[in-house]
Structures are given as structure tokens and as C-alpha cells.
Design a protein around this motif. Structure first.
Motif, PDB file in Angstrom:
ATOM      1  N   UNK A 189      -4.431   6.236   4.505  1.00 19.80           N
ATOM      2  CA  UNK A 189      -5.048   7.139   3.480  1.00 19.80           C
ATOM      3  C   UNK A 189      -4.041   8.105   2.877  1.00 19.80           C
ATOM      4  N   UNK A 190      -4.415   8.602   1.670  1.00 22.76           N
ATOM      5  CA  UNK A 190      -3.527   9.744   1.314  1.00 22.76           C
ATOM      6  C   UNK A 190      -4.242  10.829   0.593  1.00 22.76           C
ATOM      7  N   UNK A 191      -3.501  11.753   0.257  1.00 21.43           N
ATOM      8  CA  UNK A 191      -4.390  12.975  -0.579  1.00 21.43           C
ATOM      9  C   UNK A 191      -4.031  13.263  -1.900  1.00 21.43           C
ATOM     10  N   UNK A 192      -3.575  12.040  -2.481  1.00 17.66           N
ATOM     11  CA  UNK A 192      -3.198  12.087  -3.903  1.00 17.66           C
ATOM     12  C   UNK A 192      -4.226  12.265  -4.924  1.00 17.66           C
ATOM     13  N   UNK A 193      -3.924  11.755  -6.218  1.00 23.86           N
ATOM     14  CA  UNK A 193      -4.843  11.891  -7.149  1.00 23.86           C
ATOM     15  C   UNK A 193      -5.892  10.966  -7.368  1.00 23.86           C
ATOM     16  N   UNK A 227     -11.207   8.739  -4.660  1.00 24.34           N
ATOM     17  CA  UNK A 227     -11.747   9.880  -5.114  1.00 24.34           C
ATOM     18  C   UNK A 227     -10.837  10.569  -5.910  1.00 24.34           C
ATOM     19  N   UNK A 228     -10.651  11.070  -6.959  1.00 23.78           N
ATOM     20  CA  UNK A 228      -9.991  11.953  -7.548  1.00 23.78           C
ATOM     21  C   UNK A 228      -9.756  13.251  -6.817  1.00 23.78           C
ATOM     22  N   UNK A 229     -10.550  13.547  -6.152  1.00 21.92           N
ATOM     23  CA  UNK A 229     -10.475  15.131  -5.684  1.00 21.92           C
ATOM     24  C   UNK A 229      -9.986  14.972  -4.136  1.00 21.92           C
ATOM     25  N   UNK A 230     -10.090  13.523  -3.729  1.00 21.60           N
ATOM     26  CA  UNK A 230      -9.730  13.249  -2.260  1.00 21.60           C
ATOM     27  C   UNK A 230      -8.529  12.446  -1.821  1.00 21.60           C
ATOM     28  N   UNK A 231      -8.043  11.587  -2.926  1.00 15.75           N
ATOM     29  CA  UNK A 231      -6.942  10.566  -2.800  1.00 15.75           C
ATOM     30  C   UNK A 231      -7.725   9.271  -2.564  1.00 15.75           C
ATOM     31  N   UNK A 232      -6.988   8.261  -1.871  1.00 20.23           N
ATOM     32  CA  UNK A 232      -7.398   6.965  -1.644  1.00 20.23           C
ATOM     33  C   UNK A 232      -7.179   6.621  -0.318  1.00 20.23           C
ATOM     34  N   UNK A 233      -8.132   5.705  -0.165  1.00 18.96           N
ATOM     35  CA  UNK A 233      -7.796   5.026   1.619  1.00 18.96           C
ATOM     36  C   UNK A 233      -8.045   3.379   1.183  1.00 18.96           C
ATOM     37  N   UNK A 234      -6.960   2.990   1.679  1.00 23.16           N
ATOM     38  CA  UNK A 234      -7.107   1.367   1.874  1.00 23.16           C
ATOM     39  C   UNK A 234      -7.255   0.814   3.350  1.00 23.16           C
ATOM     40  N   UNK A 275       0.304  11.181   3.924  1.00 24.02           N
ATOM     41  CA  UNK A 275      -0.250   9.748   4.190  1.00 24.02           C
ATOM     42  C   UNK A 275      -0.548   9.798   5.785  1.00 24.02           C
ATOM     43  N   UNK A 276      -1.731   9.326   6.029  1.00 24.34           N
ATOM     44  CA  UNK A 276      -2.283   9.158   7.444  1.00 24.34           C
ATOM     45  C   UNK A 276      -2.484   7.631   7.451  1.00 24.34           C
ATOM     46  N   UNK A 277      -1.818   7.168   8.720  1.00 22.84           N
ATOM     47  CA  UNK A 277      -2.110   5.662   9.085  1.00 22.84           C
ATOM     48  C   UNK A 277      -2.632   5.540  10.258  1.00 22.84           C
ATOM     49  N   UNK A 278      -3.569   4.877  10.550  1.00 27.09           N
ATOM     50  CA  UNK A 278      -4.297   4.440  11.731  1.00 27.09           C
ATOM     51  C   UNK A 278      -4.486   2.993  11.909  1.00 27.09           C
ATOM     52  N   UNK A 279      -4.215   2.640  13.330  1.00 26.56           N
ATOM     53  CA  UNK A 279      -4.556   1.249  13.891  1.00 26.56           C
ATOM     54  C   UNK A 279      -5.577   1.241  14.731  1.00 26.56           C
ATOM     55  N   UNK A 280      -6.688   0.674  14.474  1.00 29.38           N
ATOM     56  CA  UNK A 280      -7.649   0.549  15.526  1.00 29.38           C
ATOM     57  C   UNK A 280      -7.828  -0.919  15.855  1.00 29.38           C
ATOM     58  N   UNK A 322       0.962  -1.244   0.050  1.00 27.45           N
ATOM     59  CA  UNK A 322       0.131  -0.010   0.061  1.00 27.45           C
ATOM     60  C   UNK A 322       0.919   1.251  -0.063  1.00 27.45           C
ATOM     61  N   UNK A 323       1.872   1.222   0.902  1.00 26.28           N
ATOM     62  CA  UNK A 323       2.823   2.322   0.865  1.00 26.28           C
ATOM     63  C   UNK A 323       3.737   2.743  -0.511  1.00 26.28           C
ATOM     64  N   UNK A 324       3.896   1.484  -1.088  1.00 33.97           N
ATOM     65  CA  UNK A 324       4.636   1.550  -2.323  1.00 33.97           C
ATOM     66  C   UNK A 324       3.728   2.097  -3.335  1.00 33.97           C
ATOM     67  N   UNK A 325       2.531   1.809  -3.578  1.00 31.32           N
ATOM     68  CA  UNK A 325       1.631   2.231  -4.308  1.00 31.32           C
ATOM     69  C   UNK A 325       1.531   3.809  -4.284  1.00 31.32           C
TER      70      UNK A 325
END
Length: 181
Positions: free
Chosen positions: A104-108, A143-150, A88-93, A75-78
């Protein structure tokens, strides 16, 4: 030089994954945090970590830790290769019966509808497979305007046992008639 560094890093990952002293949520959180900060820092991306201060003392098998780490690393590599993100925001729950790791990233973003993922697409397939192999799931939202969440989620079977810490007692050395103060 790069090949030997990658080999050493890979060996370190395997050693971490099979080390029974790292079989806890805390061991997982520490390793993932350190890895992400180093990897994303080298790539010039800001890394925001959201980890609970008090993690439950629970046991995670080597297979689960290793499978989750390989998916996390993918995921980080992608993100670094394809997202054009700056953060990049990383959370562990951790929960009683599950563990959720969110990246989560704020990319394209990526176009999951058309199948255009900005690369070969194997990364997403590999992450899903790795999570399925350890009884988990992988969900990708983009979402192209918000990035990707895995989102990686692992269902942990039944009521979890408390993590058992091994306490080593200092070995008593024979006195052999010598007086110790």
C-alpha cells in the motif's frame, strides 16, 4: 557501472529464487523485506513492514518465490515511478492454504476506471500475469485521496507440509593414531 550493478542484482535474485534453503515463508519475508527497504530507501520513501514474528515453516517452490518476487518488484517500481508517495506499507500474511502479500502507498492513486494508470499500463498487466502463472491473483484498489493498494494472493494446494530443514552432521575425520584431547 549501473548496468553491471543491475546485472549483479538480477543474478542475486535468480540465485535466491532457486536456492532450496530459501524455500520457506521466512526466507521469502527476509528477502522481500531487505529488498523493499533498500529499494524504497534509495528512492527516499519510508518503508513500513508488517511481517509476523513467527512465520509457519512451510515450503514455497522456486517458481512461486520467483513469480511473486517479480510481481512484488514491479509493484514497488510502479510506486517509485508513478505514485508520488512518501510512504509504503508492506504486509505478509501466511495462512494454512494461502499467502497474502499487500503493498500500500499513500500516493496520488490511479484511475483504473478510465485505464489511465500514469504510465504505459504494462506494469499492472505484468503483475496480474505473473500471479496467474503461479496460481495466484492480483487485485488493485486505488483512491486518489488515499493511494493505491496491491494485493497478491497465492492459493497453496491442500494441507501444507512442514518445512523440512536439512541438518548436516559434522564429518568425522579419521584419527590415524593421533590422540585428540
Amino acid at each position: 557501472y549501473s548496468t553491471s550493478r543491475n546485472l549483479i542484482r538480477s543474478m542475486g535474485e535468480v540465485v535466491w529464487a532457486v536456492n532450496p534453503e530459501q524455500d520457506s515463508f521466512e526466507g521469502l519475508a527476509d528477502y522481500f523485506s531487505n529488498y523493499a527497504q533498500e529499494f524504497l530507501g534509495v528512492a527516499g520513501l519510508r518503508c513500513r513492514l508488517e511481517m509476523p514474528l513467527n512465520l509457519p515453516e512451510r515450503i514455497l517452490s522456486a517458481k512461486v518465490r520467483h513469480g511473486l518476487f517479480l510481481a512484488f518488484k514491479e509493484g514497488l517500481n510502479n510506486i517509485v515511478k508513478h505514485s508520488e508517495a512518501t510512504e509504503v506499507r508492506i504486509s505478509l500474511t501466511p495462512g494454512e492454504t494461502s499467502l497474502v502479500l499487500l503493498i500500500e502507498d499513500n500516493g496520488k492513486g490511479l484511475d483504473t476506471e478510465s485505464g489511465d494508470t500514469g504510465g504505459s499500463g504494462h506494469g499492472l498487466v505484468n503483475m496480474v500475469k505473473r500471479l496467474e502463472d503461479i496460481g495466484g491473483s492480483c487485485e488493485v484498489r486505488s483512491d486518489p485521496s488515499k493511494g493505491t493498494a496491491v494485493k497478491f494472493e497465492i492459493q497453496l494446494s491442500g494441507k501444507l507440509e512442514p518445512h523440512r530443514k536439512t541438518l548436516l552432521r559434522p564429518r568425522q575425520l579419521p584419527n590415524h593414531g593421533h590422540h585428540t584431547p
